[in-house]
Design an enzyme around this catalytic site. Sequence first.
Site, PDB file in Angstrom:
ATOM      1  CG  ASP A  83      45.976  43.855  44.734  1.00  0.00           C
ATOM      2  OD1 ASP A  83      45.055  44.378  44.079  1.00  0.00           O
ATOM      3  OD2 ASP A  83      46.084  42.618  44.871  1.00  0.00           O
ATOM      4  CD  GLU A 178      41.637  41.534  40.656  1.00  0.00           C
ATOM      5  OE1 GLU A 178      40.947  40.962  39.793  1.00  0.00           O
ATOM      6  OE2 GLU A 178      42.893  41.512  40.641  1.00  0.00           O
TER       7      GLU A 178
END
Length: 414
Positions: A83, A178
Amino acid sequence: MIEKQHIINRFVSYVTVDTESDPESSTTPSTNKQWDLAKQLTEELRAIGMSDVNIDDNAYVMATLPSNVDHEVPAIGFVSHFDTSPDFTGANIKPQIVENYDGKDIVLNKEEGIILSPDYFEDLLQYKGQTLITTDGTTLLGADDKAGITEIMSAMEYLIQHPEIKHGPIKVCFTPDEEIGRGAHKFDVAKFGAEWAYTMDGSQIGELEYENFNAAGAKIKVKGKIVHPGYAKGKMVNSMYIAQDFINSLPRLETPEHTEGTQGFFHLTEINGKVEETKLNYIIRDHDKTHFEARKKMMLDLVSEINSQHDKEVIEIEIKDQYFNMREKVEPVMHIVDIAEEAMREVNIEPLIKPIRGGTDGSQLSFMGLPCPNIFAGGHNFHGRYEYVPVESMIKATEVIVKVAELTAKKYQA
């Protein structure tokens, strides 16, 4: 050797997929578009010859490179997240390749006058003569942490293609979310099956980290009362003024822009207010656990003090811990840091061992039973339009992964 153009092509194929995460979402992954890259990585792991490739219901991608030695070697792991930060848009990324960087200003976007300058970003001067990948000035780049994914994938491919390099079992995992603090929340440590691991999520070449912030988030809600301003005397309560009192009562110099090293801070990340209600979002950070707890108490005490100045509760606070300093979990197994340090030196990199002014999946994983120091991935200026990564740093990080695998096998040889 690791082929330069192959690294560039792989990295570009990842960053051009939009994987921005969303802190307001309750799903895992927090955005559906993260599935696009997760599935792409799953297929690529199979294509390069990895074993036990799987993707779970939360988009965690795992795979194994089996041992090619006949003695027992602990399984080690490498982890990166796919991400990108919601701090700045990651849609329609158009990477620019700057060959043989000359040490001067880089024009990211001529139309908008956006310049990446070594006058402001002095680290650029470390990379004169190298190949840089930058943004076009309108998005972030996504080197955090698609550089790490590139390096792990490339290292596994290299080891598969060079069986003469001896190694024990290697596990890899690519995670969602994350950037919003949830990358390890649904990480199945038992399924992963490594004794220890490394996140490839650091910044400049040479970074090796096993300390990070203790972290918490605070949500503050201030309640006011709206009445017609022409008849407000003694009746109106403006929540924005109370919120301002709260903000100004915290130590002004204990904010990110005034701190460095292991110094902690309070960081106001969002404010949304009207007379009737104002909401503040803070993050609280400190490397020292005692100081961390004191920061949380300071906020709680301040809320109590402000409420005591009114005839009713006008301000509420909710504080939630996010992650803790991994040092206490890594220090008992410092040989895993020593191996990474030795690996860097063997590929002619001087290790830069320092605390992380942030957190990684590794900080949470360390407390879940998987000690997990952090190794550089090579990027700079994360989370914004000035992000860039030297290709040579990604190549060196790939070499470090290969060398860590090789050294681990050697150290456990009878």
